[in-house]
Structure formats: structure tokens, C-alpha cells
Design a protein around this motif. Structure first.
Motif, PDB file in Angstrom:
ATOM      1  N   PRO A  26      38.821  19.532  46.384  1.00 19.70           N
ATOM      2  CA  PRO A  26      37.975  18.998  47.304  1.00 19.70           C
ATOM      3  C   PRO A  26      38.340  18.008  48.584  1.00 19.70           C
ATOM      4  O   PRO A  26      39.387  17.274  47.928  1.00 19.70           O
ATOM      5  N   THR A  27      38.278  18.215  49.727  1.00 22.69           N
ATOM      6  CA  THR A  27      38.623  17.287  50.571  1.00 22.69           C
ATOM      7  C   THR A  27      37.808  16.205  51.017  1.00 22.69           C
ATOM      8  O   THR A  27      38.310  15.145  51.513  1.00 22.69           O
ATOM      9  N   ASP A  28      36.604  16.045  50.456  1.00 24.23           N
ATOM     10  CA  ASP A  28      35.602  15.073  50.790  1.00 24.23           C
ATOM     11  C   ASP A  28      34.960  14.583  49.445  1.00 24.23           C
ATOM     12  O   ASP A  28      33.879  13.758  49.271  1.00 24.23           O
ATOM     13  N   ARG A  29      35.399  14.910  48.393  1.00 24.52           N
ATOM     14  CA  ARG A  29      34.610  14.612  47.080  1.00 24.52           C
ATOM     15  C   ARG A  29      35.805  14.140  46.123  1.00 24.52           C
ATOM     16  O   ARG A  29      36.978  14.647  46.124  1.00 24.52           O
ATOM     17  N   VAL A  30      35.453  13.623  44.921  1.00 22.99           N
ATOM     18  CA  VAL A  30      36.722  13.156  44.063  1.00 22.99           C
ATOM     19  C   VAL A  30      37.110  14.156  43.316  1.00 22.99           C
ATOM     20  O   VAL A  30      36.194  15.136  42.651  1.00 22.99           O
ATOM     21  N   GLY A  31      38.394  14.377  43.287  1.00 21.06           N
ATOM     22  CA  GLY A  31      38.943  15.474  42.539  1.00 21.06           C
ATOM     23  C   GLY A  31      40.501  15.206  41.944  1.00 21.06           C
ATOM     24  O   GLY A  31      40.801  13.669  42.120  1.00 21.06           O
ATOM     25  N   LEU A  32      41.074  16.021  41.500  1.00 24.15           N
ATOM     26  CA  LEU A  32      42.512  15.721  41.005  1.00 24.15           C
ATOM     27  C   LEU A  32      43.327  14.927  41.956  1.00 24.15           C
ATOM     28  O   LEU A  32      43.352  15.418  43.248  1.00 24.15           O
ATOM     29  N   LEU A  51      42.968   9.468  39.750  1.00 20.99           N
ATOM     30  CA  LEU A  51      42.622  10.588  38.966  1.00 20.99           C
ATOM     31  C   LEU A  51      43.801  11.536  38.530  1.00 20.99           C
ATOM     32  O   LEU A  51      44.321  11.918  39.692  1.00 20.99           O
ATOM     33  N   VAL A  52      44.286  11.770  37.372  1.00 31.28           N
ATOM     34  CA  VAL A  52      45.584  12.390  37.168  1.00 31.28           C
ATOM     35  C   VAL A  52      45.384  13.365  36.058  1.00 31.28           C
ATOM     36  O   VAL A  52      44.213  13.469  35.759  1.00 31.28           O
ATOM     37  N   ILE A  53      46.186  14.475  35.801  1.00 27.59           N
ATOM     38  CA  ILE A  53      45.907  15.432  34.978  1.00 27.59           C
ATOM     39  C   ILE A  53      46.034  14.916  33.689  1.00 27.59           C
ATOM     40  O   ILE A  53      46.622  13.712  33.234  1.00 27.59           O
ATOM     41  N   ALA A  54      45.438  15.477  32.813  1.00 24.09           N
ATOM     42  CA  ALA A  54      45.151  14.913  31.389  1.00 24.09           C
ATOM     43  C   ALA A  54      46.452  14.672  30.620  1.00 24.09           C
ATOM     44  O   ALA A  54      46.392  13.858  29.616  1.00 24.09           O
ATOM     45  N   ASP A  55      47.303  15.445  30.795  1.00 24.02           N
ATOM     46  CA  ASP A  55      48.570  15.313  29.789  1.00 24.02           C
ATOM     47  C   ASP A  55      49.733  14.378  30.460  1.00 24.02           C
ATOM     48  O   ASP A  55      51.069  14.244  30.005  1.00 24.02           O
ATOM     49  N   VAL A  64      43.479   7.221  35.223  1.00 22.72           N
ATOM     50  CA  VAL A  64      42.326   8.001  34.565  1.00 22.72           C
ATOM     51  C   VAL A  64      42.984   9.472  34.601  1.00 22.72           C
ATOM     52  O   VAL A  64      42.891  10.033  35.565  1.00 22.72           O
ATOM     53  N   SER A  65      42.756  10.155  33.500  1.00 18.17           N
ATOM     54  CA  SER A  65      42.755  11.652  33.422  1.00 18.17           C
ATOM     55  C   SER A  65      41.461  12.223  33.707  1.00 18.17           C
ATOM     56  O   SER A  65      40.295  11.492  33.539  1.00 18.17           O
ATOM     57  N   MET A  66      41.545  13.362  34.555  1.00 21.30           N
ATOM     58  CA  MET A  66      40.350  13.958  34.839  1.00 21.30           C
ATOM     59  C   MET A  66      39.475  14.485  33.576  1.00 21.30           C
ATOM     60  O   MET A  66      38.314  14.592  33.701  1.00 21.30           O
ATOM     61  N   GLY A  67      40.066  14.443  32.476  1.00 19.04           N
ATOM     62  CA  GLY A  67      39.251  14.852  31.350  1.00 19.04           C
ATOM     63  C   GLY A  67      38.672  13.433  30.407  1.00 19.04           C
ATOM     64  O   GLY A  67      37.909  13.656  29.548  1.00 19.04           O
ATOM     65  N   HIS A  75      34.142  13.080  38.719  1.00 15.62           N
ATOM     66  CA  HIS A  75      34.558  14.215  39.362  1.00 15.62           C
ATOM     67  C   HIS A  75      33.415  14.723  40.270  1.00 15.62           C
ATOM     68  O   HIS A  75      32.322  14.591  39.979  1.00 15.62           O
ATOM     69  N   ASP A  76      33.952  15.040  41.337  1.00 14.41           N
ATOM     70  CA  ASP A  76      32.876  15.879  42.455  1.00 14.41           C
ATOM     71  C   ASP A  76      31.852  14.932  43.051  1.00 14.41           C
ATOM     72  O   ASP A  76      30.895  15.253  43.610  1.00 14.41           O
TER      73      ASP A  76
END
Length: 107
Positions: A26-32, A51-55, A64-67, A75-76
Motif C-alpha cells: 500500500p502507498t497510504d497504509r503501513v506495510g512492508l 517494518l521488515v520481512i520476518a527472516d 520489527v518484522s511484519m510477523g 499492518h494496514d
């Protein structure tokens, strides 16, 4: 063996990153890849998270990881929205006060 293992991990990570479809972020919400500034509604303290990928093997301060629980809570969310973070000892309400998405960081 350590170096070979590390190279294997890096190759797997690159493979996973290569399959990401940035247009789906997304361009206007929290995401990766988002950089998010939140304010704790109880204390008024501000915190910044990336926010980064989990691994991700090397987590820098504020990453912090997305998971993770905080990643899932944020998220979102859009600026002005409140994320509810349920912890074992308490519930935190974090209001999103600033957001820089992956798209904006690339500009």
C-alpha cells in the motif's frame, strides 16, 4: 561451514525478495518497508519502527518484522488510526502519527 550456511541464508532471502510485488504494497497504509512513528496513548511517548520481512537476520534498532506482534498490530493502519497491541502483561494503544511507505522512501 558457517560461511556456507550464511551464503545459503542470503540466497534464500534474495530469492524471496525477488518475488515480492511492490505494486501490492500500500502507498497510504503501513506495510512492508514502512517507517512508522507511533504515539502511546497512555504515556504520550513516541516510538519509530521500520517494518521488515520476518527472516531478517540482522535486526537494527527499531526494526520489527511484519510477523511480530507489533508488526501485525500496525499492518494496514493509516495516519490517525490506532493500533491495539496485546501483550501478556498489558494492552497498548499506539496511534500512527507519521508514516513513510516503501514507495516514498524510494523517491
Amino acid at each position: 561451514q558457517f560461511v556456507q550456511n550464511r551464503l545459503g541464508n542470503l540466497r534464500a532471502r534474495l530469492s524471496k525478495l525477488a518475488t515480492l510485488d511492490i505494486s501490492q504494497i500500500p502507498t497510504d497504509r503501513v506495510g512492508l518497508g514502512s517507517k512508522v512513528v507511533v504515539e502511546d496513548e497512555r504515556t504520550g511517548k513516541r516510538e519509530t519502527y521500520h517494518l521488515v520481512i520476518a527472516d531478517s537476520m540482522e535486526m537494527d534498532e527499531g526494526h520489527v518484522s511484519m510477523g511480530s506482534p507489533i508488526g501485525k498490530a500496525l499492518h494496514d493502519r493509516a495516519v490517525g488510526e490506532t493500533a491495539i497491541l496485546k501483550l501478556p502483561t498489558m494492552v497498548r494503544k499506539l496511534k500512527v502519527v507519521e508514516l513513510q511507505t516503501l514507495h516514498e522512501q524510494g523517491e
